[in-house]
Structures are given as structure tokens and as C-alpha cells.
Write an enzyme that holds these catalytic residues in place. Sequence first.
Site, PDB file in Angstrom:
ATOM      1  N   HIS A   1      70.403 -39.117  -3.645  1.00  0.00           N
ATOM      2  CA  HIS A   1      69.845 -39.629  -4.908  1.00  0.00           C
ATOM      3  C   HIS A   1      68.319 -39.614  -4.856  1.00  0.00           C
ATOM      4  O   HIS A   1      67.733 -39.320  -3.822  1.00  0.00           O
ATOM      5  CB  HIS A   1      70.399 -41.012  -5.249  1.00  0.00           C
ATOM      6  CG  HIS A   1      69.990 -42.124  -4.330  1.00  0.00           C
ATOM      7  ND1 HIS A   1      70.329 -42.137  -3.001  1.00  0.00           N
ATOM      8  CD2 HIS A   1      69.277 -43.257  -4.538  1.00  0.00           C
ATOM      9  CE1 HIS A   1      69.856 -43.246  -2.435  1.00  0.00           C
ATOM     10  NE2 HIS A   1      69.199 -43.938  -3.347  1.00  0.00           N
TER      11      HIS A   1
ATOM     12  N   HIS B   1      71.388 -47.422   4.801  1.00  0.00           N
ATOM     13  CA  HIS B   1      70.585 -48.557   5.287  1.00  0.00           C
ATOM     14  C   HIS B   1      71.321 -49.387   6.333  1.00  0.00           C
ATOM     15  O   HIS B   1      72.556 -49.462   6.316  1.00  0.00           O
ATOM     16  CB  HIS B   1      70.210 -49.491   4.123  1.00  0.00           C
ATOM     17  CG  HIS B   1      69.227 -48.912   3.167  1.00  0.00           C
ATOM     18  ND1 HIS B   1      67.856 -49.016   3.334  1.00  0.00           N
ATOM     19  CD2 HIS B   1      69.402 -48.195   2.031  1.00  0.00           C
ATOM     20  CE1 HIS B   1      67.233 -48.409   2.335  1.00  0.00           C
ATOM     21  NE2 HIS B   1      68.158 -47.893   1.525  1.00  0.00           N
TER      22      HIS B   1
ATOM     23  N   ASP C   1      73.344 -44.696  -0.913  1.00  0.00           N
ATOM     24  CA  ASP C   1      73.188 -46.116  -1.239  1.00  0.00           C
ATOM     25  C   ASP C   1      74.323 -46.602  -2.131  1.00  0.00           C
ATOM     26  O   ASP C   1      74.168 -47.560  -2.889  1.00  0.00           O
ATOM     27  CB  ASP C   1      71.842 -46.371  -1.932  1.00  0.00           C
ATOM     28  CG  ASP C   1      70.687 -46.377  -0.944  1.00  0.00           C
ATOM     29  OD1 ASP C   1      70.929 -46.221   0.273  1.00  0.00           O
ATOM     30  OD2 ASP C   1      69.529 -46.531  -1.391  1.00  0.00           O
TER      31      ASP C   1
ATOM     32  N   HIS D   1      74.372 -47.210  -8.486  1.00  0.00           N
ATOM     33  CA  HIS D   1      73.052 -47.508  -7.905  1.00  0.00           C
ATOM     34  C   HIS D   1      71.994 -46.677  -8.650  1.00  0.00           C
ATOM     35  O   HIS D   1      70.998 -47.192  -9.133  1.00  0.00           O
ATOM     36  CB  HIS D   1      73.095 -47.178  -6.419  1.00  0.00           C
ATOM     37  CG  HIS D   1      71.794 -47.352  -5.696  1.00  0.00           C
ATOM     38  ND1 HIS D   1      71.241 -48.586  -5.448  1.00  0.00           N
ATOM     39  CD2 HIS D   1      70.933 -46.439  -5.162  1.00  0.00           C
ATOM     40  CE1 HIS D   1      70.090 -48.414  -4.784  1.00  0.00           C
ATOM     41  NE2 HIS D   1      69.888 -47.133  -4.615  1.00  0.00           N
TER      42      HIS D   1
ATOM     43  N   ASP E   1      62.710 -43.598  -0.915  1.00  0.00           N
ATOM     44  CA  ASP E   1      63.048 -43.836   0.497  1.00  0.00           C
ATOM     45  C   ASP E   1      64.192 -42.932   0.969  1.00  0.00           C
ATOM     46  O   ASP E   1      64.698 -43.098   2.084  1.00  0.00           O
ATOM     47  CB  ASP E   1      63.348 -45.317   0.764  1.00  0.00           C
ATOM     48  CG  ASP E   1      64.574 -45.815   0.012  1.00  0.00           C
ATOM     49  OD1 ASP E   1      64.821 -45.335  -1.111  1.00  0.00           O
ATOM     50  OD2 ASP E   1      65.279 -46.690   0.543  1.00  0.00           O
ATOM     51  N   HIS E   2      64.584 -41.975   0.122  1.00  0.00           N
ATOM     52  CA  HIS E   2      65.565 -40.964   0.524  1.00  0.00           C
ATOM     53  C   HIS E   2      65.009 -39.550   0.358  1.00  0.00           C
ATOM     54  O   HIS E   2      65.656 -38.586   0.759  1.00  0.00           O
ATOM     55  CB  HIS E   2      66.860 -41.106  -0.296  1.00  0.00           C
ATOM     56  CG  HIS E   2      67.592 -42.386   0.013  1.00  0.00           C
ATOM     57  ND1 HIS E   2      68.743 -42.426   0.763  1.00  0.00           N
ATOM     58  CD2 HIS E   2      67.287 -43.668  -0.282  1.00  0.00           C
ATOM     59  CE1 HIS E   2      69.137 -43.699   0.909  1.00  0.00           C
ATOM     60  NE2 HIS E   2      68.274 -44.462   0.270  1.00  0.00           N
TER      61      HIS E   2
ATOM     62  N   HIS F   1      65.785 -41.788  -5.118  1.00  0.00           N
ATOM     63  CA  HIS F   1      64.845 -42.833  -4.676  1.00  0.00           C
ATOM     64  C   HIS F   1      63.920 -42.331  -3.559  1.00  0.00           C
ATOM     65  O   HIS F   1      64.331 -41.579  -2.678  1.00  0.00           O
ATOM     66  CB  HIS F   1      65.608 -44.075  -4.206  1.00  0.00           C
ATOM     67  CG  HIS F   1      66.171 -44.867  -5.345  1.00  0.00           C
ATOM     68  ND1 HIS F   1      67.215 -45.753  -5.204  1.00  0.00           N
ATOM     69  CD2 HIS F   1      65.829 -44.903  -6.659  1.00  0.00           C
ATOM     70  CE1 HIS F   1      67.491 -46.297  -6.380  1.00  0.00           C
ATOM     71  NE2 HIS F   1      66.663 -45.792  -7.279  1.00  0.00           N
TER      72      HIS F   1
HETATM   73 ZN   LIG Z   1      68.480 -46.014  -3.419  1.00  0.00          ZN
END
Ligand SMILES: [Zn+2]
Length: 263
Positions: A64, A179, A141, A122, A68-69, A66
Site C-alpha cells: 500500500h 509492524h 498493514d 486500512h 513507511d512502506h 503509506h
Molecule cells: Zn499503512
Amino acid sequence: MDTRSDAPANAQTRLFLCLKDNYGVLVHDPASGATATIDAPEAAPVEAALTASGWKLSDILVTHHHGDHTAGIAELKRRHRARVVAPRQEAAKIPDVDETVGEGDTVTVGTLSARVIETPGHTLGQINYFFPAAKLLFAGDTLFSIGCGRVIEGTPEMMWQSLLKLRALPDDTMMFCGHEYTDANIRFALTIEPNNPALAARAAEVKRQIAAGTPTVPTLMGEEKRANVFLRADDPAVAAAVDLAGKPAAQVFAEVRARKNKF
Ligand SMILES: [Zn+2]
């Protein structure tokens, strides 16, 4: 922390921490030498894992959009000329995409083969990668060990349907998630299901893992089905615990998720 393990169908994985509590993971096909990183939270830990394993990066499979990915994608692609595979619905928000995929599509990493499962909630376009022969799930996530992602872009109903898709996967599927949130997830889950023996067993196991400094991921889907309260919203005991006995599972899920947000 960096753990390597063999999965069936000769797939090998290597898990490592990125940023504060993100997991990076490499999937390697010894038959062809192909190696994928699932998401790219940042480039340096992925590079370190590649160096330590001697594997050569061929593919970047994105779950996805985001940051942090995805923050490491551009650098990794430039250095390794890796192919970037991303969810069709989020391709515009992800850098350097080569190939977009959606529900039911097949993604190969050398001779390994993954089925794409769309799991909106999400984010609206989130996808997960399931390797049936290797029995590996990369849940991004969507699903965490004893937890699930926050419902940011979608609705709780949508997220519940996504979790049901993952719950339908075989019990011996190894689940990797984005995570390390397991400890906090367990503390919350115990407030809803204090008498679930599978949850108690998982809590004891995680306590040992944390004391030993080992990751709590991956976990087996069969264990998650028994111990993860977010996969159990259609269990009458869970509905009763949040004062929603007899109500639809999606409503129970929404309440459990809302309580976790405030926990
Ligand atoms: Zn995420």
C-alpha cells in the site's frame, strides 16, 4: 535482529526491522536466485539484509501507499533495477511502479508464485501477497499478530470482509505483517477475551520472544484464527464482551476496533 528461515517450496525469507517498528522482509527463490522485498520502508536495512544474505534484489512487491512502506522504493529500484509491483488502485501514489495488480492476479518471484488478495480498509487499495505453495502470506498493514491495521480510508465493514478473506487461508500459512505491535495488541486483546486459552498461550509465547530479543513475527494463521480478537468478531463470546450480543459481526468488529483506537 534479523532472522532467516526456510518455508516449503524452498522459499527462503529474511525478516528485519526498519524505521521504529516496521518489518522488512525478503523472499528468496533459490531455484532462480530471484529475491523480492515486501514493501520498502527505507533502503538501508533492505540493503543490509541483501548483503548479509548474498541475495540479489529482483522485485519490490508493494502492499500500500503509506510512506513507511514506500520510502525506500526509488533508491532500491535505481540501484538494483528491480521491478516494482503495486496495487492498481494506489499506483499513482507509489513511486516508480512497473506493474499494477489487483484481486486474483498472479505475481511471480523467480519460480515462486503469489496470488494477490485485495484487502481494503486500512487503505482503499491495499493488497496482500499469498504464496500458496510456499505457504506464506504478506499481510502489510491489514493483519498484525493479535491485531489489525487502523481503518483509515475504508469502513469497518470493508475491513471485516478483508479480514475474512485472510481468515479463509490455510492454518499452516506463515503470516508476515508490516509492524511489530504484538505486545500492545495482546494487552488490548486480553481486555476483550481474558479467558481465551489460545490468547493466553500466545501471550506467554510473546513474553518469551521479547525476553529473548526475537521477533514475534511470523505467526501461523491457525494461531491467529484462535487468538486474534479481530478475526473473531463473529464469535458470540466476543460480541457479548463488547455488549453487542446477537449483533452483526461487522458491527462487533467496528466496536472492538474503536476500543483499540482508544486503548
Ligand atoms: Zn499503512
